[in-house]
Scaffold this motif. Structure first.
Motif, mmCIF file in Angstrom:
data_model
loop_
_atom_site.group_PDB
_atom_site.id
_atom_site.type_symbol
_atom_site.label_atom_id
_atom_site.label_comp_id
_atom_site.label_asym_id
_atom_site.label_seq_id
_atom_site.Cartn_x
_atom_site.Cartn_y
_atom_site.Cartn_z
ATOM 1 N N PRO A 56 -6.762 13.248 -26.869
ATOM 2 C CA PRO A 56 -7.419 12.923 -25.621
ATOM 3 C C PRO A 56 -7.987 14.064 -24.295
ATOM 4 O O PRO A 56 -6.372 14.331 -24.668
ATOM 5 C CB PRO A 56 -6.455 12.142 -25.096
ATOM 6 N N LEU A 57 -8.721 14.265 -24.433
ATOM 7 C CA LEU A 57 -9.002 15.376 -23.099
ATOM 8 C C LEU A 57 -10.330 14.839 -21.476
ATOM 9 O O LEU A 57 -10.418 13.478 -21.745
ATOM 10 C CB LEU A 57 -9.999 16.204 -23.438
ATOM 11 N N SER A 58 -9.304 15.357 -20.790
ATOM 12 C CA SER A 58 -10.356 14.793 -19.713
ATOM 13 C C SER A 58 -10.898 14.880 -19.240
ATOM 14 O O SER A 58 -11.387 15.825 -18.624
ATOM 15 C CB SER A 58 -9.107 15.473 -18.651
ATOM 16 N N THR B 72 -4.963 5.725 -17.187
ATOM 17 C CA THR B 72 -5.427 6.694 -18.709
ATOM 18 C C THR B 72 -5.303 5.990 -19.671
ATOM 19 O O THR B 72 -5.056 4.771 -20.429
ATOM 20 C CB THR B 72 -4.172 7.466 -18.152
ATOM 21 N N ASP C 21 -4.225 8.129 -23.445
ATOM 22 C CA ASP C 21 -4.236 8.815 -24.448
ATOM 23 C C ASP C 21 -2.644 9.163 -25.110
ATOM 24 O O ASP C 21 -2.309 9.662 -25.954
ATOM 25 C CB ASP C 21 -2.998 10.503 -23.197
ATOM 26 N N TRP D 114 0.134 10.828 -26.048
ATOM 27 C CA TRP D 114 -0.125 11.671 -27.086
ATOM 28 C C TRP D 114 0.638 13.566 -26.925
ATOM 29 O O TRP D 114 1.738 13.580 -27.672
ATOM 30 C CB TRP D 114 -0.943 12.196 -26.400
ATOM 31 N N SER D 115 0.757 13.538 -26.146
ATOM 32 C CA SER D 115 1.365 15.066 -25.477
ATOM 33 C C SER D 115 3.524 14.061 -25.859
ATOM 34 O O SER D 115 4.518 15.744 -26.607
ATOM 35 C CB SER D 115 2.082 15.142 -24.122
ATOM 36 N N TRP E 194 0.936 18.578 -26.580
ATOM 37 C CA TRP E 194 -0.753 18.064 -26.361
ATOM 38 C C TRP E 194 -1.129 18.269 -24.525
ATOM 39 O O TRP E 194 -0.424 17.947 -24.023
ATOM 40 C CB TRP E 194 -1.511 17.256 -26.930
ATOM 41 N N SER F 14 -4.682 17.798 -21.797
ATOM 42 C CA SER F 14 -5.730 17.150 -21.991
ATOM 43 C C SER F 14 -6.045 17.670 -21.290
ATOM 44 O O SER F 14 -7.677 17.557 -21.504
ATOM 45 C CB SER F 14 -5.292 15.638 -21.444
ATOM 46 N N ARG F 15 -5.558 18.608 -20.087
ATOM 47 C CA ARG F 15 -6.590 19.748 -19.565
ATOM 48 C C ARG F 15 -6.878 20.976 -19.966
ATOM 49 O O ARG F 15 -8.186 21.772 -19.981
ATOM 50 C CB ARG F 15 -5.903 20.170 -18.602
ATOM 51 N N ASP G 40 -5.172 18.039 -32.882
ATOM 52 C CA ASP G 40 -4.532 16.828 -31.896
ATOM 53 C C ASP G 40 -3.049 17.500 -31.437
ATOM 54 O O ASP G 40 -1.879 16.210 -31.167
ATOM 55 C CB ASP G 40 -5.018 15.733 -31.968
#
Ligand SMILES: NC(=O)c1ccc[n+]([C@@H]2O[C@H](COP(=O)([O-])OP(=O)(O)OC[C@H]3O[C@@H](n4cnc5c(N)ncnc54)[C@H](O)[C@@H]3O)[C@@H](O)[C@H]2O)c1
Length: 266
Positions: free
Chosen positions: A188-190, A205, A207, A210-211, A218, A220-221, A249
């Protein structure tokens, strides 16, 4: 010499500077590519954004669901280049009724829109540009791992599953012409598109933790890993790879619940 020196790419999907497509266009130019952009609807806005690239890029209009625009696309692209070495498909849309937990109530019209814009368009875009890729080429599309469900993603998840299959069929049909077709399955990217999808839990949100799940972590920025993967697939470094899905990812797709050790990068 950059990885893409001497190559010309057509890049769809720029709408803001945080579009994945914008970041791919920038990374491609940094590696020596010439870039032509397409813009959906708000062409003057895309032209303004295009001026913020390292090399200002020309923009031509394209709604991937518009047969007439697709049929005139090669001639409009020829105003800027006589051939293409690569095409980026970075386009997706699903109506609100097809997202955000509404899966069971989605109408055919809503689902059809999602599939037309986000799935069939890979075939439509690629085939419309074949006259400009008579010496082979590389088509790269943006995917979101469709091997699982994701809360809130709903019919876009179905569209991405179709995109994965569509890319394999295109690879099968176009290999004889020296055209490779691959997807980058991004974490996921912002971006604008991502902000329209919530996790269906009111968090606003999307995501999927994910992180925490990604062994490499990860952010997302940070668009660079995804943009670089697209550049690599456009380059001559993957001459024997087609019908592939490259996961960029942080490794989340490989892990069930959580990694064995806490990710080092957050
Ligand atoms: N952002 C993420 O987390 C993420 C993750 C994985 C994959 N992706 C995929 O990346 C791609 C780009 O999305 P993004 O996140 O950069 O968002 P974005 O909103 O910046 O880009 C989506 C683009 O689709 C274009 N578009 C919509 N309908 C169109 C149509 N009918 N014809 C032509 N263009 C049309 C929009 O104009 C926009 O430029 C999409 O395929 C998306 O599913 C995004």
């Amino acid at each position: 010499m950059g990885l893409l020196t001497g190559k010309t790419l057509l890049i769809t999907g720029v709408i803001t500077e945080s579009s994945i497509a914008f970041q791919v266009a920038r990374a491609a130019q940094e590696q020596g590519a010439r870039v032509v952009l397409t813009g959906f609807g708000r062409v003057s806005l895309v032209e303004r954004i295009a001026k913020r690239l390292p090399e200002p890029a020309p923009v031509t209009e394209l709604d991937v669901t518009d047969e007439e625009q697709l049929s005139t696309l090669p001639d409009r692209v020829r105003e800027h280049t006589d051939r293409l070495d690569g095409v980026l498909h970075s386009v997706a849309y699903a109506p609100p009724g097809a997202l955000d937990g509404k899966f069971l109530d989605t109408t055919w019209e809503e689902a059809a829109t999602a599939l037309h814009v986000s799935t069939y368009s890979l075939q439509a875009l690629t085939t419309s540009l074949l006259p400009l890729m008579d010496r082979g080429g590389s088509v790269v599309g943006l995917d979101f791992d469709a091997s699982h469900t994701w809360s809130g993603y709903d019919w876009m998840g179905v569209a991405k599953a179709g995109l994965e299959s569509c890319a394999r069929y295109l690879a099968s049909h176009l290999g004889a012409r020296g055209i490779r077709v691959n997807l980058v399955a991004a974490g996921p990217l912002s971006t604008l598109a991502a902000r329209n999808i919530s996790a269906g839990d009111g968090s606003g949100t999307f995501d999927g933790g994910w992180s925490e799940r990604a062994p490499l972590g990860w952010d997302s920025r940070n668009f660079q890993p995804v943009a670089n993967a697209c550049v690599a697939l456009f380059s001559d470094l993957f001459p024997a790879t087609t019908g592939e899905i490259v996961h960029v990812d942080g490794g989340a797709h490989a892990v069930g619940d959580r990694p064995a050790h806490t990710p080092a990068v957050r």
